[in-house]
Design an enzyme around this catalytic site. Structure first.
Site, PDB file in Angstrom:
ATOM      1  N   GLN A 147      -3.996  -5.087   6.703  1.00  0.00           N
ATOM      2  CA  GLN A 147      -4.802  -5.919   6.028  1.00  0.00           C
ATOM      3  C   GLN A 147      -4.455  -7.376   6.682  1.00  0.00           C
ATOM      4  OE1 GLN A 147      -7.172  -5.382   3.919  1.00  0.00           O
ATOM      5  NE2 GLN A 147      -6.490  -3.143   3.449  1.00  0.00           N
TER       6      GLN A 147
ATOM      7  N   LYS B  58     -10.281  -1.202  10.138  1.00  0.00           N
ATOM      8  CA  LYS B  58     -10.369  -2.250   9.171  1.00  0.00           C
ATOM      9  C   LYS B  58     -10.473  -3.618  10.170  1.00  0.00           C
ATOM     10  CE  LYS B  58      -7.221  -0.351   5.899  1.00  0.00           C
ATOM     11  NZ  LYS B  58      -8.018   0.188   4.711  1.00  0.00           N
TER      12      LYS B  58
ATOM     13  N   HIS C 191       0.872  -1.149  -0.133  1.00  0.00           N
ATOM     14  CA  HIS C 191      -0.112  -0.250   0.062  1.00  0.00           C
ATOM     15  C   HIS C 191       0.872   1.172   0.014  1.00  0.00           C
ATOM     16  CE1 HIS C 191      -2.795   2.877   1.960  1.00  0.00           C
ATOM     17  NE2 HIS C 191      -3.642   2.357   1.377  1.00  0.00           N
TER      18      HIS C 191
ATOM     19  N   ASP D 180       3.365  -3.909   7.535  1.00  0.00           N
ATOM     20  CA  ASP D 180       2.052  -3.433   7.462  1.00  0.00           C
ATOM     21  C   ASP D 180       1.066  -4.492   7.547  1.00  0.00           C
ATOM     22  OD1 ASP D 180      -0.289  -2.201   6.675  1.00  0.00           O
ATOM     23  OD2 ASP D 180       0.384  -1.564   4.810  1.00  0.00           O
TER      24      ASP D 180
ATOM     25  N   CYS E 297      -4.896   2.373  -3.865  1.00  0.00           N
ATOM     26  CA  CYS E 297      -3.676   2.807  -3.368  1.00  0.00           C
ATOM     27  C   CYS E 297      -2.513   2.016  -3.313  1.00  0.00           C
ATOM     28  CB  CYS E 297      -3.982   2.996  -1.736  1.00  0.00           C
ATOM     29  SG  CYS E 297      -5.356   4.242  -1.375  1.00  0.00           S
TER      30      CYS E 297
END
Lengths: 131, 411
Positions: free
Chosen positions: B206, B229, B126, B203, B369
């Site tokens: 997700q 999220k 991302h 990251d 993104c």
């Protein structure tokens, strides 16, 4: 599904005045960075009138159909008239309910045209707020 | 019990938004990689805070301040437990994963990197785990190296490994791609990073909501995630960092809350994690995030992962039936979560999304993104269905039906 009407799909599949001009007086291309749609307008101008116009580009049904409809609106028109075209004129000509999520698709063509003609910054309809 | 119709039905009752209709149809929410929906318990936790014990934290001696402080600290403890951090001091609350990744880039990267060093990242990041490192590289003179994907749409691990050398200081990688849905082998990547003395920055935006996360077992140095999220409120996210790294780092933002003592010409820093939480924090957001974590732990991340894998496999099978569809990413649900990016013939992704929206189905369309990945895969945009554990096979059937209708419209 009142935005995917027959005539909108027809403008999308069979765009009017599509292509480019040789030696245009004005040629301008811009895109919408959020969706990647791009439109280019080529204009031939004589006696302050748009005597010929072509558009090209890629994008969704709404952005491409709106640009196609716009070429028919401006061909043969005086530049002063074209300058007066508003966001509302464009939406009325498009004739479909365009919600907030697709408004920029509908106005991309007009934005590119106005930006190429007289350097409009921002989006049609936002001029008043900026001044 | 898990994954049965009754199980999902009971879960859906916890989410008030599923009572509403969109364009005359029951809402089908397939945009979970953008943000998830919130259960009653999260909404009520935030509401309860504002109604009954609203106060600033770490400042007053009065009863409300004590209650707010306790709840806000407890939220850190719950997040720590959720991702298996050793100590709750290692959890810093931020606005979102983007801010958490920027925190590492500024407070660690900017101070530690120098010309000749390199940062290894991947093309499937991302923008939030790519652009901060581009800037750090530019400001420090370090170089940025970007690992490719395979033809199948997984991270090219051989390429990634070949980019890591004795000059590598940071390996920045996502645990799950927001476009392809693939799950990256973080423990292995962390091992490669540590072999050369680099840190690994994950990251988890997700990954954390969809698969069990264990920062100690994975041995990651930093991990970022966003509350919204994973059923929590917007405006709250967190950074996990190993205690010794956080201790050594300079603060990211300066001001109130993060200081210990201040003179006119100098200051000392508060203890962890407050050293990194300058100003009045998002107290209600933190309390809401804690309620989200409670909810997820009550269902069990293993159960969520298993059910979503089943849904993903089903969605892959059903979507493949649609003529002219191009699906991005691996063909199987193995090591993959329910993120399904696709294009439908020549139909623009916005048009696909609009037609689905007419039937009450919410999906994402655009570049997600992740523009470098889009370019690499040779696409300008894509439609994206992203699932969560409250979705059902019936909803997938409905979407497939509408995609067939879209083909008719554009025939």
């Amino acid at each position: 599904m009142d935005i995917y009407l027959e005539y909108i799909l027809d403008h999308y599949k069979n765009p009017r005045n599509y292509g480019t001009l040789e030696n245009p007086d004005i040629s301008h291309e811009e895109g919408n960075p959020y969706c990647g749609d791009v439109i280019r307008f080529d204009l031939k101008i004589e006696d302050n009138k748009i005597v010929d116009v072509r558009f090209s580009g890629k994008g969704c049904t709404i952005s491409q159909a709106a640009a196609s409809i716009l070429t028919e609106m401006i061909k043969g028109k005086d530049l002063d008239e074209v300058k007066k075209l508003t966001k509302e004129d464009m939406l009325e000509a498009l004739g479909i309910p365009v919600g907030p999520t697709r408004i920029k698709c509908a106005l991309l063509g007009l934005k590119v045209l106005k930006s190429g003609l007289y350097g409009l910054k921002g989006w049609p309809g936002e001029e008043e707020e900026e001044e | 019990m898990i994954g049965t119709d009754e199980w999902v039905k009971a879960i859906r009752k916890d989410f008030p938004i599923f009572e509403r209709k969109v364009n005359g149809h029951p809402l089908v929410y397939f945009d979970n990689a953008a943000t998830t929906q919130r259960p009653h318990s999260v909404i009520e936790a935030v509401d309860q805070f504002y109604r009954t014990y609203n106060a600033n934290v770490h400042r007053g001696v009065h009863t409300l301040a004590a209650e707010a402080t306790e709840a806000y600290e407890m939220a850190h403890k719950k997040v720590a437990k959720f991702i298996h951090a050793k100590r709750w001091r290692e959890i810093v609350f931020t606005r979102n994963a983007t801010e958490a990744l920027n925190l590492v880039a500024y407070a660690w990267g900017l101070h530690r990197l120098k010309p000749g060093d390199n940062i290894v990242t991947t093309i499937m990041e991302h923008h939030s785990n790519l652009v901060p490192w581009q800037k750090v590289a530019k400001w420090t003179g370090a170089t940025l190296r970007v690992a490719d994907v395979t033809e199948e749409g997984r991270l090219n691990l051989d390429h990634l490994r070949s980019l890591i050398d004795e000059h590598t200081k940071v390996v920045a990688v996502t645990s799950v791609s927001n476009t392809l849905g693939v799950v990256n082998p973080i423990p292995e990547i962390a091992r490669w990073a540590h072999e050369v003395g680099a840190i690994v920055v994950v990251d988890g935006a997700q990954g954390v909501p969809h698969i069990p996360t264990d920062v100690q077992a994975w041995d990651v140095d930093f991990l970022a995630a966003s509350g919204h999220k994973m059923l929590g409120p917007t405006g709250i996210g967190f950074l996990y960092g190993k205690e010794d790294l956080l201790e050594e780092m300079e603060p990211f933002l300066f001001g109130g809350e993060m200081i210990r003592e201040v003179w006119v010409d100098r200051a000392t820093w508060n203890e962890l994690p407050w050293k990194f939480e300058a100003g009045t924090p998002n107290i209600a957001g933190g309390i809401g995030l804690a309620a989200a974590v409670d909810y997820l732990m009550q269902i069990g991340m293993e159960n969520i992962e298993a059910y979503e894998r089943e849904l993903t496999a089903y969605a892959l099978e059903r979507l493949k039936e649609v003529p002219g569809i191009v699906l991005y990413g691996p063909d199987s649900a193995e090591d993959r979560v329910g993120v399904l990016s696709f294009n439908l013939g020549e139909i623009h992704p916005h048009d696909v999304a609009s037609i689905l929206d007419y039937h009450g189905i919410a999906i994402r369309s655009g570049h997600h993104c992740a523009q470098p990945l889009m370019r690499r895969l040779g696409m300008e945009g894509a439609a994206r269905i992203s699932l969560y554990f409250y979705n059902t096979k019936e909803e997938i059937d409905l979407a497939v039906e509408v995609l067939h209708k879209a083909l008719e419209i554009f025939a």
